[in-house]
Design an enzyme around this catalytic site. Structure first.
Site, PDB file in Angstrom:
ATOM      1  N   GLU A  91      -4.091   2.446  -1.543  1.00 38.28           N
ATOM      2  CA  GLU A  91      -4.797   3.734  -1.421  1.00 38.28           C
ATOM      3  C   GLU A  91      -4.722   4.618  -2.676  1.00 38.28           C
ATOM      4  O   GLU A  91      -4.066   5.647  -2.673  1.00 38.28           O
ATOM      5  CB  GLU A  91      -4.245   4.507  -0.215  1.00 38.28           C
ATOM      6  CG  GLU A  91      -4.444   3.760   1.078  1.00 38.28           C
ATOM      7  CD  GLU A  91      -3.684   4.356   2.258  1.00 38.28           C
ATOM      8  OE1 GLU A  91      -4.254   4.355   3.355  1.00 38.28           O
ATOM      9  OE2 GLU A  91      -2.531   4.814   2.090  1.00 38.28           O
TER      10      GLU A  91
HETATM   11  C1  TNX Z   1      -1.185   3.298   5.821  1.00 35.70           C
HETATM   12  S1  TNX Z   1      -0.477   0.565   5.080  1.00 35.70           S
HETATM   13  C2  TNX Z   1      -0.368   3.386   4.724  1.00 35.70           C
HETATM   14  C3  TNX Z   1       0.766   4.325   4.728  1.00 35.70           C
HETATM   15  C4  TNX Z   1       0.810   5.147   5.982  1.00 35.70           C
HETATM   16  C5  TNX Z   1       0.480   4.279   7.165  1.00 35.70           C
HETATM   17  C6  TNX Z   1       0.588   4.987   8.475  1.00 35.70           C
HETATM   18  C7  TNX Z   1      -0.328   1.228   3.725  1.00 35.70           C
HETATM   19  C8  TNX Z   1      -0.120   0.322   2.627  1.00 35.70           C
HETATM   20  N1  TNX Z   1      -0.444   2.559   3.630  1.00 35.70           N
HETATM   21  O1  TNX Z   1       0.720   5.151   3.599  1.00 35.70           O
HETATM   22  O2  TNX Z   1       2.072   5.687   6.111  1.00 35.70           O
HETATM   23  O3  TNX Z   1      -0.814   3.783   7.025  1.00 35.70           O
HETATM   24  O4  TNX Z   1       0.401   4.111   9.542  1.00 35.70           O
END
Ligand code: TNX
Length: 515
Positions: A326
């Site tokens: 992300e």
């Molecule tokens: C996605 S999965 C994220 C996290 C959040 C999570 C909450 C991933 C690599 N990143 O930053 O904490 O969802 O479920």
């Protein structure tokens, strides 16, 4: 008023109905002795001998393989579980006690064999870790109270893991958890033969590891967490202590520095990590996807070098996790600049990179990718897997422990769930992603993100029983996969968790054995 009505209903039904989400219909069955069918994760072969029981006597004798410090270490762990024992070295099974014997014919890794007959218990393995997993199995054949004298049913187990990597992740960035909390977690997950502890050490809301030469990372970056200004961090000694505690229980720590996104805590600490030279305010909300290290900043290069360099030194295990998820504010080239640099540094320090699937298009051949969702990065991940890249499977809709059990669960997120115990258990790592087969799968991991998790009880409530389901998927042969049998095995864990004070969810669909 409504609360009163619910409470009265609970009392009227004999206490079997809980007001906590995911436990509305929970089922309790009478206490019973442990059997070979109760072991989680299910062994490769487990055969109980009808009519045979061995009682480990008070102050039992434990024989540990002559000349082996590993066997002695596992012997001391077992002695502790039994509330004391006389331990001595030897090479043979012992009448009236437990023998922990090294035997290279059993295997060279985590394999073990356990035999209980009327005269005693013998665990054989090629390594210390194999003996340790054998002891964990033995523990599940004992009553919840393991202080000797304890009866153990007779029988024989031959066991080996399906996958090499069976991980749990704790996000200590969204909410900080101290060394004692992490040690407790290690003790609990070791019962299920989990062998990797991934610590998500940094994120927008907090930076949790001291780095030499970067004091503001902990002065500023560690001072926050989700919802406020009570953070925390690990000193180098704290981190060493966790690593050692884990290693004593045959778990390997995988530290994660999440970059280039999820970095607001670092950016708030040092303005030179940003492109505009302005440090953002600390961040205590939940939303993500807004922060990124500046790809052209020299300071960013130094931060990556110093942080990963230091963690490489402090971490005996083979893996450093660089995050990579992300980071939508960076274009593909800028993103690649940073993750390439991180991968180079990890390799320079003799470690292997692990990264979330978003790194797939930029992954070095040796980088291990962690899958969690079906998104635009999956084609690159499939291409890499075909070319030999190893994958850790953490499908969010099955393996994310931060998801609610059902819409009423008191904590947890829902974006990938809710996820019942049956759903946590209901998948196969080697067929989940067509194109990522048994050979490409390094293993499984169950992440616990902590946006809504603030206490040790919260950790335990979301983790148990679902972590046990993911651990079984990682360890047990696919041929043992069966929900009807698993729910029985899982129900038998309840007295053990109760004895250990674990705040587990008495989730629906599992016949929970009374303590
Ligand atoms: C996605 S999965 C994220 C996290 C959040 C999570 C909450 C991933 C690599 N990143 O930053 O904490 O969802 O479920």
């Amino acid at each position: 008023m409504l609360v009163t009505v619910v409470v009265l209903t609970v009392v009227a039904l004999g206490g079997c109905v809980s007001r906590r989400g995911g436990e509305d219909q929970h089922e309790t069955v009478p206490a019973r002795p442990a059997t070979f069918a109760d072991v989680v994760p299910a062994p490769v072969q487990a055969t109980q001998t009808p009519g045979v029981t061995f009682t480990i006597p008070a102050d039992p004798t434990i024989i540990t393989m002559a000349g082996s410090t590993e066997a002695a270490h596992v012997g001391a762990y077992l002695a502790d579980l039994l509330g004391g024992a006389t331990t001595r070295e030897g090479t043979d099974p012992v009448s009236g006690g437990v023998a922990l014997l090294l035997d290279p014919t059993v295997g060279t890794g985590e394999e073990y064999q356990l035999e209980v007959n009327a005269g005693g218990v013998t665990i054989r393995a090629g390594t210390g870790v194999g003996l340790f997993w054998g002891v964990q199995t033995l523990r599940q054949l004992m009553p919840a109270q393991t202080r000797a004298p304890v009866p153990v049913p007779g029988g024989r187990i031959v066991d080996a893991p399906r996958f090499a990597y069976r991980g749990v992740m704790l996000d200590v960035a969204r909410h900080f958890f101290d060394v004692a909390a992490v040690e407790r977690l290690i003790d609990l997950v070791a019962m299920y033969k989990v062998n990797y502890l991934h610590l998500h050490l940094t994120d927008d809301q907090g930076w949790r590891i001291a780095v030499d030469g970067w004091p503001r990372l902990t002065e500023v970056g560690a001072a926050t967490e989700v919802g406020g200004f009570t953070g925390g961090y690990y000193t180098e000694d704290d981190y060493r202590q966790i690593v050692e505690y884990a290693a004593d229980r045959y778990l390997t720590v995988v530290p994660e520095i999440d970059l280039p996104g999820h970095t607001n805590a670092a950016l708030a600490s040092y303005a030179e990590l940003t492109c505009d030279g302005v440090a953002p305010a600390p961040y205590t909300e939940i939303g993500v996807g807004f922060s990124a290290l500046c790809p052209t900043s020299d300071a960013v290069g130094r931060l990556i070098d110093d942080t990963l360099g230091e963690l490489a030194e402090l971490t005996p295990g083979p893996y450093l996790h660089i995050g990579g998820d992300e980071a939508p504010t960076l274009n593909a080239d800028d993103y690649a600049t940073i993750v390439d640099r991180a991968q180079e540094i990890v390799a320079r320090d003799g470690k292997t990179t692990v990264a979330w699937q978003a790194v797939a298009a930029d992954a070095a051949p040796s980088t291990v990718l962690q899958y969690y969702i079906d998104d635009q990065d999956v084609p690159a991940l499939l291409g890499a897997a075909t070319a030999g890249t190893k994958v850790i499977m953490s499908p969010a809709n099955h393996a994310y422990l931060d998801q609610k059990y059902d819409p009423q669960t008191r904590i947890g997120l829902t974006w990938a769930g809710p996820t019942s115990v049956e759903e946590a258990y209901g998948w196969d790592p080697a067929t989940y992603l067509p194109g990522v087969g048994e050979e490409a799968v390094l293993g499984v991991e169950a992440p616990l993100w902590t946006e809504t998790v603030t206490t040790v009880d919260d950790i335990e409530y979301l983790m148990f029983p679902r972590l046990s389901a993911i651990a079984e998927i990682g360890w047990s042969p696919a041929s043992t996969h069966n929900w009807t049998a698993f729910r029985q095995r899982l129900g038998a864990q309840a007295p053990r968790w109760t004895a250990l004070g674990v705040d587990f969810a008495r989730a629906d669909g599992v016949p929970w054995v009374a303590a």
